[in-house]
Design an enzyme around this catalytic site. Structure first.
Site, mmCIF file in Angstrom:
data_model
loop_
_atom_site.group_PDB
_atom_site.id
_atom_site.type_symbol
_atom_site.label_atom_id
_atom_site.label_comp_id
_atom_site.label_asym_id
_atom_site.label_seq_id
_atom_site.Cartn_x
_atom_site.Cartn_y
_atom_site.Cartn_z
ATOM 1 N N HIS A 96 1.006 -1.165 -0.004
ATOM 2 C CA HIS A 96 0.103 -0.081 -0.115
ATOM 3 C C HIS A 96 0.774 1.199 -0.009
ATOM 4 O O HIS A 96 0.664 2.022 -0.821
ATOM 5 C CB HIS A 96 -1.009 -0.007 1.123
ATOM 6 C CG HIS A 96 -1.550 1.350 1.623
ATOM 7 N ND1 HIS A 96 -2.376 1.951 0.864
ATOM 8 C CD2 HIS A 96 -1.180 2.141 2.609
ATOM 9 C CE1 HIS A 96 -2.854 2.918 1.431
ATOM 10 N NE2 HIS A 96 -1.937 3.247 2.767
ATOM 11 N N ASP A 107 7.392 22.636 -25.532
ATOM 12 C CA ASP A 107 7.236 21.194 -24.966
ATOM 13 C C ASP A 107 8.180 20.845 -23.698
ATOM 14 O O ASP A 107 8.927 22.059 -23.323
ATOM 15 C CB ASP A 107 7.269 20.095 -26.205
ATOM 16 C CG ASP A 107 6.739 18.661 -25.607
ATOM 17 O OD1 ASP A 107 7.023 18.369 -24.629
ATOM 18 O OD2 ASP A 107 6.100 18.310 -26.510
ATOM 19 N N TRP A 138 7.564 -0.619 4.142
ATOM 20 C CA TRP A 138 8.149 0.326 2.799
ATOM 21 C C TRP A 138 9.510 0.596 3.033
ATOM 22 O O TRP A 138 10.259 0.907 2.268
ATOM 23 C CB TRP A 138 7.182 1.218 2.539
ATOM 24 C CG TRP A 138 7.431 2.647 3.175
ATOM 25 C CD1 TRP A 138 7.152 2.964 4.415
ATOM 26 C CD2 TRP A 138 8.085 3.836 2.797
ATOM 27 N NE1 TRP A 138 7.614 4.235 4.671
ATOM 28 C CE2 TRP A 138 7.910 4.908 3.654
ATOM 29 C CE3 TRP A 138 8.677 4.074 1.361
ATOM 30 C CZ2 TRP A 138 8.480 6.053 3.524
ATOM 31 C CZ3 TRP A 138 9.065 5.390 1.336
ATOM 32 C CH2 TRP A 138 8.986 6.181 2.291
ATOM 33 N N SER A 142 13.104 6.633 -13.372
ATOM 34 C CA SER A 142 12.054 7.232 -13.806
ATOM 35 C C SER A 142 12.140 8.605 -13.476
ATOM 36 O O SER A 142 11.967 9.696 -14.130
ATOM 37 C CB SER A 142 10.946 6.382 -13.638
ATOM 38 O OG SER A 142 9.856 7.247 -14.193
ATOM 39 N N SER A 143 12.206 8.519 -12.056
ATOM 40 C CA SER A 143 12.032 9.930 -11.408
ATOM 41 C C SER A 143 13.314 10.775 -11.721
ATOM 42 O O SER A 143 12.873 12.097 -11.779
ATOM 43 C CB SER A 143 12.117 9.784 -10.021
ATOM 44 O OG SER A 143 11.111 8.902 -9.625
ATOM 45 N N HIS A 145 13.335 11.301 4.186
ATOM 46 C CA HIS A 145 12.780 12.748 4.747
ATOM 47 C C HIS A 145 12.691 13.260 3.381
ATOM 48 O O HIS A 145 11.527 14.034 3.280
ATOM 49 C CB HIS A 145 13.453 13.044 6.089
ATOM 50 C CG HIS A 145 12.614 14.089 6.500
ATOM 51 N ND1 HIS A 145 11.513 13.845 7.516
ATOM 52 C CD2 HIS A 145 12.424 15.309 6.372
ATOM 53 C CE1 HIS A 145 10.742 14.866 7.804
ATOM 54 N NE2 HIS A 145 11.076 15.638 7.202
ATOM 55 N N GLU A 202 12.105 12.754 0.661
ATOM 56 C CA GLU A 202 11.082 12.117 -0.102
ATOM 57 C C GLU A 202 9.767 12.752 0.303
ATOM 58 O O GLU A 202 8.951 12.937 -0.698
ATOM 59 C CB GLU A 202 11.241 10.714 0.086
ATOM 60 C CG GLU A 202 9.822 9.871 -0.490
ATOM 61 C CD GLU A 202 9.632 9.852 -2.031
ATOM 62 O OE1 GLU A 202 10.779 10.455 -2.751
ATOM 63 O OE2 GLU A 202 8.637 9.768 -2.480
ATOM 64 N N TYR A 229 9.452 15.523 1.286
ATOM 65 C CA TYR A 229 9.157 17.001 0.699
ATOM 66 C C TYR A 229 9.203 17.186 -0.828
ATOM 67 O O TYR A 229 8.606 17.904 -1.564
ATOM 68 C CB TYR A 229 10.319 18.020 1.286
ATOM 69 C CG TYR A 229 10.169 18.411 2.404
ATOM 70 C CD1 TYR A 229 9.151 19.291 2.978
ATOM 71 C CD2 TYR A 229 11.192 17.511 3.514
ATOM 72 C CE1 TYR A 229 9.229 19.402 4.486
ATOM 73 C CE2 TYR A 229 10.708 17.599 4.785
ATOM 74 C CZ TYR A 229 9.897 18.683 5.421
ATOM 75 O OH TYR A 229 9.732 18.818 6.548
ATOM 76 N N SER A 233 -0.364 27.316 -4.254
ATOM 77 C CA SER A 233 0.085 28.734 -4.310
ATOM 78 C C SER A 233 -0.514 29.501 -5.899
ATOM 79 O O SER A 233 -0.251 30.630 -5.902
ATOM 80 C CB SER A 233 1.610 28.764 -4.494
ATOM 81 O OG SER A 233 2.120 28.226 -3.275
ATOM 82 N N HIS A 287 15.463 11.937 12.935
ATOM 83 C CA HIS A 287 14.463 12.144 13.776
ATOM 84 C C HIS A 287 13.344 10.708 13.649
ATOM 85 O O HIS A 287 12.514 10.656 14.382
ATOM 86 C CB HIS A 287 13.438 13.409 13.576
ATOM 87 C CG HIS A 287 12.941 13.584 12.317
ATOM 88 N ND1 HIS A 287 12.720 14.904 11.796
ATOM 89 C CD2 HIS A 287 12.258 12.687 11.517
ATOM 90 C CE1 HIS A 287 12.197 14.752 10.571
ATOM 91 N NE2 HIS A 287 11.820 13.418 10.387
ATOM 92 N N HIS A 288 13.640 10.118 12.616
ATOM 93 C CA HIS A 288 13.038 8.678 12.342
ATOM 94 C C HIS A 288 13.377 7.692 13.341
ATOM 95 O O HIS A 288 12.846 6.667 13.161
ATOM 96 C CB HIS A 288 12.899 8.417 10.895
ATOM 97 C CG HIS A 288 12.149 9.568 10.182
ATOM 98 N ND1 HIS A 288 10.878 9.224 9.745
ATOM 99 C CD2 HIS A 288 12.504 10.465 9.429
ATOM 100 C CE1 HIS A 288 10.584 10.409 8.834
ATOM 101 N NE2 HIS A 288 11.736 10.986 8.646
ATOM 102 N N THR A 294 8.400 26.574 6.767
ATOM 103 C CA THR A 294 6.935 26.232 6.576
ATOM 104 C C THR A 294 5.917 27.103 7.088
ATOM 105 O O THR A 294 4.790 27.427 6.312
ATOM 106 C CB THR A 294 6.588 24.913 7.137
ATOM 107 O OG1 THR A 294 7.729 23.890 6.830
ATOM 108 C CG2 THR A 294 5.363 23.995 6.764
ATOM 109 N N LYS A 318 5.360 29.858 4.795
ATOM 110 C CA LYS A 318 4.522 29.607 3.800
ATOM 111 C C LYS A 318 2.943 29.717 4.054
ATOM 112 O O LYS A 318 2.165 30.420 3.505
ATOM 113 C CB LYS A 318 4.734 28.272 2.894
ATOM 114 C CG LYS A 318 6.046 28.332 2.307
ATOM 115 C CD LYS A 318 6.417 27.089 1.853
ATOM 116 C CE LYS A 318 5.955 26.583 0.465
ATOM 117 N NZ LYS A 318 6.376 27.257 -0.543
ATOM 118 N N ARG A 348 1.585 0.016 15.686
ATOM 119 C CA ARG A 348 1.092 0.024 14.242
ATOM 120 C C ARG A 348 1.592 -1.448 13.557
ATOM 121 O O ARG A 348 2.251 -2.070 14.155
ATOM 122 C CB ARG A 348 1.919 1.065 13.423
ATOM 123 C CG ARG A 348 3.254 1.583 13.620
ATOM 124 C CD ARG A 348 4.042 2.682 12.805
ATOM 125 N NE ARG A 348 3.827 2.818 11.818
ATOM 126 C CZ ARG A 348 4.765 3.464 10.988
ATOM 127 N NH1 ARG A 348 5.840 4.017 11.390
ATOM 128 N NH2 ARG A 348 4.666 3.492 9.573
#
Lengths: 530, 41
Positions: A76, A105, A141, A168-169, A252, A254, A256, A267, A301-302, A327, A330, A449
């Site tokens: 998932h 293009d 994951w 690809s990315s 991390h 990722e 963002y 925006s 921090h993870h 943040t 913004k 979890r």
């Protein structure tokens, strides 16, 4: 309508048949393919979350065995992150970046085609693991060793799927950077770029810096399993915790990579429906860049509970908290844009305001978890699940859906059904809060979890959460219906579509011709977003 | 703008695009390979 656009209308030759899509080098067609692929993956990943919520509806093992449940949780996440959210962001970028900067293009159209067609191939690899000896990935994951190394025949498929998604990315990111750097229309200076384009330039640089690290990490996992190395094997002198550092050094940023395009979308939406220019354009650009830069210094921090020197824990705690500053800039600027604006609340604006409120909930719980000693209490509980789902669902998915409603009339030439759009927003908003808000309570009460069974004390909230989940999942079918209805017909959209819309993309006809801006437009302060 | 000028502009754009691909592609491949080399040495 500009002279360039009239000129384009006479040369609007579309290829036909399946070849139009298989060999497409047109940014609009490739953008459409990315968005359709993302929507399919959104429902595939969503179906897996329905299995998870059905299993958790009551305590005890109900429908699936624990191994399959773990596969559902793992795949998932992989499908939603790499298959739905990232391709949706790239799809919006493919459609809108060339139109916003006045380019005909993307800079590298063939590479653009290849970036897209790698995706279905990579997901076939990943999803085929369900039919293999040992089943689909079930270790989360995050792919932490040694657990992930216990996966059966599916392991190399997982690793290669991640490699292909990374390739690809990175190709997509290089394409966006080349397009913005080299193909802007005359007068489109960097500080006149729409915020959505800025968000994507910064995201593209994040992708180039972060994805190779993940690819390197999973390559080392592969060599540990099949080639006798011991990067992460303690028995061979390696360190399994090192993989966690590597993973989160990618993981991390990722977050963002996923959220910045959504910020870019809102925006664009908020100034349009506030009928005011964006407040603090320059500070928005710098805040976005600061968030991206800081995201490389917060990864541990993870891992507070893994164990690290006190100095390290303090460093990562303060670094994490410092991200709240840009943040906050913004959020303040979006609110200041709305302040005394001539606001109307069409569906895209509702979704943008939804992002503002509900992303902030996820942001605040993130701040709570950034406090090291407090995180020891929250770690691996449903509080974490509540936090990151508030960031991802109403923070990112709502932004992407808002963007789809915002640009759908431009893409199709027809207005969508506003009543259905608003119905979609309200059902989604209510159900998403029923789904994720109570997870804070059961998390604080200690529910872990990634477990298919739980103590009976959590039963009531889990039933309510599951009902929220089923309603949220079903309500997304409204979006599909709105899109199909809009593609098939409806009230004709004007070129500008929205009264408060400004920028090059709104000077084109709705829908835009197949080839646009073959003669570059001249950009002035009056036609630029800022 | 005559055809010759258009062709030369197109070539210049292709060159700049390829330069971006080479620079950023090298950074990505360098990070990947350098990272594995760093941990294996």
């Amino acid at each position: 309508m500009s002279e360039a656009v009239i000129h384009d209308d006479h040369h609007d030759h579309k290829p036909s048949g399946i070849g139009r899509w298989l060999f497409s080098t047109n940014h609009k067609d490739i953008g459409t393919m990315y968005l359709v692929f993302a929507l399919i993956m959104f429902f595939v990943g969503g179906a897996m979350s329905m299995v998870i919520r059905a299993e958790l509806f009551q305590p005890g093992i109900q429908y699936v065995d624990p191994q399959f449940y773990n596969s559902m949780v793992t795949v998932h996440a992989l499908v939603m992150i790499f298959g739905a959210l990232m391709p949706a962001g790239v799809g919006l970028a493919n459609w809108m970046v060339p139109l916003m900067i006045g380019a005909p293009d993307m800079a590298l159209p063939r590479m653009n085609n290849m970036s897209f067609w790698i995706l279905p191939f990579a997901f076939t690899l990943l999803l085929s693991t369900f039919f293999m000896q040992g089943g689909a990935p079930a270790g989360g994951w995050t792919m932490y060793p040694p657990l992930v190394l216990q996966l059966g025949d599916g392991f190399p498929y997982l690793v290669f799927a991640v490699h292909f998604l990374g390739i690809s990315s990175i190709m997509g990111a290089i394409n966006i950077i080349a397009t913005v750097f080299n193909m802007r229309a005359p007068g489109m200076t960097f500080m006149r770029l729409p915020l959505f384009v800025w968000a994507w330039i910064i995201t593209a640089f994040l992708l180039i810096a972060a994805m190779p690290v993940l690819a390197g990490g999973v390559t080392m996992l592969l060599t540990d399993k099949y080639f006798g190395t011991a990067f992460f094997d303690a028995a061979g002198g390696g360190d399994p915790v090192m993989f966690q550092h590597i993973f989160w050094f990618f993981g991390h940023p990722e977050v963002y990579i996923l959220v910045l395009p959504s910020f870019g979308v809102i925006s664009q939406i908020i100034p349009t429906f506030s009928r005011k220019p964006l407040f603090g354009y320059t500070s928005m650009v710098y805040a976005t860049a600061s968030i991206a830069f800081l995201s490389f210094f917060v990864w541990a921090h993870h891992m507070f509970t893994v164990g690290m020197p006190l100095t390290g824990e303090l460093f990562f705690m303060y670094a994490t908290m410092s991200i709240a500053v840009p943040t906050g800039v913004k959020i303040f600027n979006w609110m200041a844009t709305m302040w005394r604006g001539s606001m109307t609340f069409e569906t895209p604006m509702l979704f943008a305001i939804g992002v503002l409120f509900m992303f902030s909930i996820g942001g605040f719980s993130g701040l709570m978890m950034g406090i090291t000693p407090v995180d020891f209490q929250y770690h691996d509980t449903y509080f974490i699940v509540a936090h990151f789902h508030y960031v991802i669902v109403p923070g990112i998915i709502f932004g992407i859906i808002g963007g789809i409603y915002f640009w759908l009339p431009k893409w199709t030439g027809n207005m969508y059904d506003e009543k259905l759009g608003k119905l979609h927003f309200w059902i989604s908003t209510i159900s998403v809060n029923v789904l994720f808000f109570p997870m804070h309570f059961i998390g604080l009460a200690g529910m872990p979890r990634r477990i298919p069974d739980y103590s009976v004390q959590f039963a009531d909230w889990n039933s309510i959460i599951s009902i929220g989940g089923f309603v949220f999942g079903a309500s997304q079918l409204i979006l599909v219906w709105v899109v199909i209805k809009c593609v098939r017909g409806g009230e004709k959209a004007t070129d500008q579509v929205w009264e408060g819309a400004h920028g090059l993309e709104w000077t084109l006809p709705s829908p835009p011709p197949f080839h646009t801006f073959t003669t570059p437009p001249k950009v002035t302060d009056a036609t630029a977003h800022s | 703008m005559d055809k010759k000028e258009q062709t030369s502009q197109k070539k210049e754009l292709d060159r700049k695009n390829m330069l971006v691909v080479i620079i950023l592609g090298s950074i990505a491949i360098g990070l990947y390979a350098g990272f594995i080399y760093f941990y294996s040495s």
